[in-house]
Design a protein around this motif. Structure first.
Motif, PDB file in Angstrom:
ATOM      1  N   LEU A 157     -26.911   3.359   9.493  1.00 23.80           N
ATOM      2  CA  LEU A 157     -26.286   2.072   9.774  1.00 23.80           C
ATOM      3  C   LEU A 157     -25.453   1.606   8.583  1.00 23.80           C
ATOM      4  N   ILE A 158     -25.986   1.767   7.393  1.00 20.40           N
ATOM      5  CA  ILE A 158     -25.249   1.349   6.192  1.00 20.40           C
ATOM      6  C   ILE A 158     -23.976   2.183   6.044  1.00 20.40           C
ATOM      7  N   VAL A 159     -24.095   3.479   6.266  1.00 22.88           N
ATOM      8  CA  VAL A 159     -22.923   4.352   6.166  1.00 22.88           C
ATOM      9  C   VAL A 159     -21.896   3.981   7.238  1.00 22.88           C
ATOM     10  N   ALA A 160     -22.349   3.658   8.443  1.00 18.99           N
ATOM     11  CA  ALA A 160     -21.438   3.282   9.520  1.00 18.99           C
ATOM     12  C   ALA A 160     -20.687   2.005   9.171  1.00 18.99           C
ATOM     13  N   VAL A 161     -21.378   1.011   8.633  1.00 19.11           N
ATOM     14  CA  VAL A 161     -20.721  -0.247   8.249  1.00 19.11           C
ATOM     15  C   VAL A 161     -19.696   0.002   7.145  1.00 19.11           C
ATOM     16  N   VAL A 162     -20.059   0.821   6.172  1.00 14.20           N
ATOM     17  CA  VAL A 162     -19.128   1.149   5.086  1.00 14.20           C
ATOM     18  C   VAL A 162     -17.901   1.871   5.645  1.00 14.20           C
ATOM     19  N   LEU A 163     -18.107   2.786   6.612  1.00 16.93           N
ATOM     20  CA  LEU A 163     -16.974   3.482   7.227  1.00 16.93           C
ATOM     21  C   LEU A 163     -16.053   2.521   7.964  1.00 16.93           C
ATOM     22  N   VAL A 164     -16.622   1.577   8.708  1.00 17.93           N
ATOM     23  CA  VAL A 164     -15.799   0.603   9.441  1.00 17.93           C
ATOM     24  C   VAL A 164     -15.018  -0.270   8.474  1.00 17.93           C
ATOM     25  N   LEU A 165     -15.682  -0.766   7.425  1.00 19.14           N
ATOM     26  CA  LEU A 165     -14.988  -1.606   6.451  1.00 19.14           C
ATOM     27  C   LEU A 165     -13.907  -0.828   5.711  1.00 19.14           C
ATOM     28  N   ALA A 166     -14.176   0.428   5.379  1.00 24.82           N
ATOM     29  CA  ALA A 166     -13.173   1.257   4.713  1.00 24.82           C
ATOM     30  C   ALA A 166     -11.979   1.504   5.634  1.00 24.82           C
ATOM     31  N   THR A 167     -12.251   1.700   6.921  1.00 28.11           N
ATOM     32  CA  THR A 167     -11.167   1.894   7.881  1.00 28.11           C
ATOM     33  C   THR A 167     -10.303   0.647   7.977  1.00 28.11           C
ATOM     34  N   PHE A 168     -10.935  -0.530   8.060  1.00 23.34           N
ATOM     35  CA  PHE A 168     -10.169  -1.774   8.079  1.00 23.34           C
ATOM     36  C   PHE A 168      -9.336  -1.925   6.818  1.00 23.34           C
ATOM     37  N   TRP A 169      -9.903  -1.604   5.662  1.00 19.19           N
ATOM     38  CA  TRP A 169      -9.176  -1.733   4.405  1.00 19.19           C
ATOM     39  C   TRP A 169      -7.958  -0.804   4.382  1.00 19.19           C
ATOM     40  N   ILE A 170      -8.126   0.435   4.872  1.00 13.88           N
ATOM     41  CA  ILE A 170      -7.000   1.381   4.913  1.00 13.88           C
ATOM     42  C   ILE A 170      -5.908   0.878   5.844  1.00 13.88           C
ATOM     43  N   ILE A 171      -6.304   0.348   6.998  1.00 13.81           N
ATOM     44  CA  ILE A 171      -5.308  -0.178   7.948  1.00 13.81           C
ATOM     45  C   ILE A 171      -4.569  -1.360   7.335  1.00 13.81           C
ATOM     46  N   ILE A 172      -5.280  -2.262   6.665  1.00 15.76           N
ATOM     47  CA  ILE A 172      -4.639  -3.421   6.040  1.00 15.76           C
ATOM     48  C   ILE A 172      -3.684  -2.975   4.940  1.00 15.76           C
ATOM     49  N   GLN A 173      -4.074  -1.978   4.146  1.00 11.59           N
ATOM     50  CA  GLN A 173      -3.186  -1.474   3.097  1.00 11.59           C
ATOM     51  C   GLN A 173      -1.933  -0.850   3.701  1.00 11.59           C
ATOM     52  N   TYR A 174      -2.084  -0.158   4.805  1.00 10.34           N
ATOM     53  CA  TYR A 174      -0.930   0.467   5.466  1.00 10.34           C
ATOM     54  C   TYR A 174       0.005  -0.596   6.027  1.00 10.34           C
ATOM     55  N   ILE A 175      -0.548  -1.626   6.632  1.00 12.52           N
ATOM     56  CA  ILE A 175       0.288  -2.682   7.214  1.00 12.52           C
ATOM     57  C   ILE A 175       1.016  -3.468   6.128  1.00 12.52           C
ATOM     58  N   ASN A 176       0.383  -3.722   4.993  1.00 13.69           N
ATOM     59  CA  ASN A 176       0.973  -4.557   3.945  1.00 13.69           C
ATOM     60  C   ASN A 176       1.921  -3.820   3.010  1.00 13.69           C
ATOM     61  N   ARG A 177       1.970  -2.502   3.058  1.00 14.51           N
ATOM     62  CA  ARG A 177       2.856  -1.792   2.134  1.00 14.51           C
ATOM     63  C   ARG A 177       4.299  -1.959   2.583  1.00 14.51           C
ATOM     64  N   GLN A 178       5.212  -1.884   1.637  1.00 18.22           N
ATOM     65  CA  GLN A 178       6.626  -2.020   1.942  1.00 18.22           C
ATOM     66  C   GLN A 178       7.264  -0.641   1.951  1.00 18.22           C
ATOM     67  N   ASP A 179       8.081  -0.418   2.956  1.00 14.62           N
ATOM     68  CA  ASP A 179       8.793   0.851   3.022  1.00 14.62           C
ATOM     69  C   ASP A 179       9.895   0.852   1.975  1.00 14.62           C
ATOM     70  N   THR A 180      10.070   1.971   1.300  1.00 14.84           N
ATOM     71  CA  THR A 180      11.107   2.070   0.277  1.00 14.84           C
ATOM     72  C   THR A 180      12.072   3.201   0.577  1.00 14.84           C
ATOM     73  N   THR A 181      12.091   3.669   1.772  1.00 14.93           N
ATOM     74  CA  THR A 181      12.969   4.790   2.098  1.00 14.93           C
ATOM     75  C   THR A 181      14.238   4.300   2.766  1.00 14.93           C
ATOM     76  N   ASP A 182      15.280   5.095   2.661  1.00 14.27           N
ATOM     77  CA  ASP A 182      16.535   4.784   3.336  1.00 14.27           C
ATOM     78  C   ASP A 182      16.640   5.494   4.685  1.00 14.27           C
ATOM     79  N   VAL A 183      15.708   6.381   4.953  1.00 14.01           N
ATOM     80  CA  VAL A 183      15.692   7.111   6.205  1.00 14.01           C
ATOM     81  C   VAL A 183      14.705   6.414   7.147  1.00 14.01           C
ATOM     82  N   PRO A 184      15.138   6.051   8.355  1.00 10.58           N
ATOM     83  CA  PRO A 184      14.244   5.288   9.251  1.00 10.58           C
ATOM     84  C   PRO A 184      13.202   6.156   9.947  1.00 10.58           C
ATOM     85  N   ILE A 185      12.284   6.705   9.178  1.00  3.80           N
ATOM     86  CA  ILE A 185      11.170   7.476   9.734  1.00  3.80           C
ATOM     87  C   ILE A 185       9.896   6.709   9.416  1.00  3.80           C
TER      88      ILE A 185
END
Length: 142
Positions: free
Chosen positions: A93-121
């Motif tokens: 259960l502890i490992v599962a909660v840590v996995l869920v929180l880590a997944t949320f943190w990764i998703i939030i980091q991905y959403i908040n990062r700024q794209d710096t490329t000139d190619v629209p990929i």
């Protein structure tokens, strides 16, 4: 054995020309009505039944593609996570909660990062083609 011409003439002896004409006109009306019914069935099949079957097939395929297939991916992922966490026994259960929180943190980091490329990929954070596009400047707070 096929009837001979004499037998056919003997059968027709009692029929008058008017009776034969009535039978011929009745057969003609029967063929016209049968053709009309067959044509109506073909038009209804072409204009109503076939498009309805196609729409039903489209709805079935769309539901399968947009809902059921992604749900199958989620179920397969959850089963894999369950098997992985089960290996931890009491601390699962502890490992599962840590996995869920880590997944949320990764998703939030991905959403908040700024794209710096000139190619629209999507997801690409570096320039693929050097010396193309505008140089990026640091944010200046006034």
């Amino acid at each position: 054995m096929a009837p001979s011409a004499t037998e056919l003439l003997n059968r027709a002896k009692g029929s008058s020309l008017t009776n034969i004409a009535k039978r011929g006109f009745g057969a003609w009306l029967l063929s016209i009505s049968a053709g009309f019914i067959t044509g109506t069935q073909a038009i209804i099949d072409l204009l109503i039944i076939t498009p309805a079957n196609l729409l039903i097939g489209l709805a079935d395929s769309s539901i399968g593609a947009f809902l059921l297939e992604p749900l199958g991916i989620v179920i397969a992922g959850s089963q894999a996570s369950q098997e992985g966490v089960r290996a931890f026994g009491l601390f699962g259960l502890i490992v599962a909660v840590v996995l869920v929180l880590a997944t949320f943190w990764i998703i939030i980091q991905y959403i908040n990062r700024q794209d710096t490329t000139d190619v629209p990929i999507p997801g690409l954070t570096f320039d693929v083609i050097p010396f193309v596009g505008a140089d990026e400047e640091a944010d200046v707070d006034d």
